[in-house]
Structures are given as C-alpha cells and as structure tokens.
Write an enzyme that holds these catalytic residues in place. Structure first.
Site, PDB file in Angstrom:
ATOM      1  CG  HIS A 163      -3.185   3.635  -8.718  1.00  0.00           C
ATOM      2  ND1 HIS A 163      -3.288   2.975  -7.512  1.00  0.00           N
ATOM      3  CD2 HIS A 163      -3.164   4.968  -8.414  1.00  0.00           C
ATOM      4  CE1 HIS A 163      -3.321   3.857  -6.527  1.00  0.00           C
ATOM      5  NE2 HIS A 163      -3.249   5.071  -7.054  1.00  0.00           N
ATOM      6  CD  GLU A 192       0.796   5.156  -7.396  1.00  0.00           C
ATOM      7  OE1 GLU A 192      -0.222   5.475  -6.783  1.00  0.00           O
ATOM      8  OE2 GLU A 192       0.870   4.119  -8.085  1.00  0.00           O
TER       9      GLU A 192
END
Length: 252
Positions: A96, A168
């Site tokens: 992430h 992302e």
C-alpha cells in the site's frame, strides 16, 4: 488507523450491513448468486475477529492491512501471516502507498509479503502507483511496470489466480486531485501488458485490477464502466456506511 475504537468499528460494520441489506438489488458475494459484488473489509488488526463475526454471515470477507514476511520470532510490533489467517482473513494488502512512503516498505520486502500471503492460502492485493513527482515527469507506466515486475518476482502463473492488483495514483489520494477515469483505465491496460510479458495473455486478462484513488459514490459508476477496471480499493469513503454501501451497489 480508522476507526479509532472497537465500538466505532462494530457500529460501522453493523450500519454498513444494514444498509446493504436494505438496498434493492444489492448484495455481497454469495454462492447462490454469483452476480453479487465481492466485498472485503480491512479493519485494524485488533478489530478483525469481531468485525468478521458481524459481516461474515452476510457474505463479506475480511482482510489484513499487512503482514510481516517472517513466520515467527522476535519481531516486536509485527504480525505474522499465520496470525491473520487463524482469525479468518482471506486477503492481505501488500505494498500500500502509505506503507511504501511512511514505512519505507521496499519492493524486496513487498515481494516477500506477497509470497508469504500466498504460502498461507490468502490472496494478496498488490498495490502499485506513482507519486505526484513521478506523475508530473510522465513516468507512470514505467513506475507501475517496475513495481509489478519486482513485487511479483517468483510468483508462478498458477499462483496468479489468487493475486489482485490495485492501481493507486498516490497523488490522487486525499489531495482533492482527481485521476480521470480514462487515464486510470489506460494505466490498467498498461499493467495488463506487463502481466502478459511476465506470464501470458490469459493471466493478463484474468487478473483483477482495482482502482484506488479517492473513490466516492459520485465517481464509482463511471470508474466501474471502464473496460479494464475490475473493482475499487476504497479509502476514506469506507468510513461512512452510507457512502460505502452506495459504492458497493454501483451501477453501470
């Protein structure tokens, strides 16, 4: 680190499930209705078991926000794959953007975590994406290709059936900036090209690639209408039961 307390997490979970059940045509994944949307929640570690108790009977899975790549030992503050597996996690976030930026998670470590999740029978969601500086330099494709290649090194074609990728654009997370849905779709296509070279076209097309960049109830329908966007990795909007239920119940 949201929500802040166990009570908040359980209230949010109950509220989301109640809204989802009220929505006409909405449902979480169910073996008797393969057309349902698969929903996975990633609560903080202390809340995993109790959140799963609430949402599991509604066809919703839980996942871990991360794991360490060692099985056990003197690694104070770390969480092993066996631990989250034992409390019912089906998925694990790996790479992430916040773990990369704030905790210096390297591609070598992320690769080890992806393989550790697979070893324990869980499905890694590999997050990749470019920063504002990299976006401004026009190297989005190169950055994503490098991250995908490094982070999936040693992952077999057979194992890829359990791997999800989340794109992302870091510059579009919590900044107010918006990544155009067509631009996001093009990045997803580029990622599939990388997968095709690493494996083959079948793997490239079968791999689910999610979009994660300030997904909202207002943007989800358009995002999900794009050919190569297979799902969404939802951040801030998931902390509001009504917003998250609407996102899950997207229309195209």
């Amino acid at each position: 680190m949201n929500p802040a307390t166990e009570a908040d997490a359980l209230n949010l979970s109950n509220g989301f499930v109640a809204l989802l059940n009220e929505m006409q045509g909405a449902c979480a994944v169910d073996s008797e209705n393969p057309g349902c949307t698969e929903v996975v929640l990633f609560p903080p570690f202390p809340f995993l078991s109790k959140v799963k108790d609430i949402v599991g009977k509604n066809g919703i899975d839980v996942g871990a926000q991360g794991v360490y790549y060692e099985d056990k030992g003197a690694f104070t503050g770390s969480v092993a794959a066996s631990m989250v597996k034992s409390v019912g996690c089906e998925y694990v976030l790996c790479g992430h953007s916040e773990r990369r930026a704030l905790f210096s998670d390297s591609d070598v470590n992320i690769n080890a975590k992806v393989k550790k999740a697979l070893e324990f029978g869980m499905k890694p969601i590999l997050c990749v994406g470019e920063t504002q500086e990299e976006y401004d330099l026009g190297i989005t494709q190169a950055v994503c290709a490098m991250q995908v290649s490094k982070d999936l090194a040693g992952v077999s074609k057979e194992q890829m059936k359990d791997v999800v990728i989340a794109y992302e654009p870091v510059w579009a997370i919590g900044t107010g900036l918006v990544c155009d849905s067509d631009v996001a779709n093009d990045v997803h296509k580029d990622i599939r090209k990388v997968l095709s070279k690493m494996y083959d076209e079948d793997v490239a097309q079968a791999t689910r690639i999610q979009y994660g960049g300030s997904v909202t109830p207002d943007s989800v329908d358009e995002l999900m209408s794009k050919s190569d966007i297979d799902g969404c990795l939802v951040g801030g909007a998931s902390l509001f039961a009504d917003k998250f239920a609407r996102i899950v119940n997207f229309t195209v």
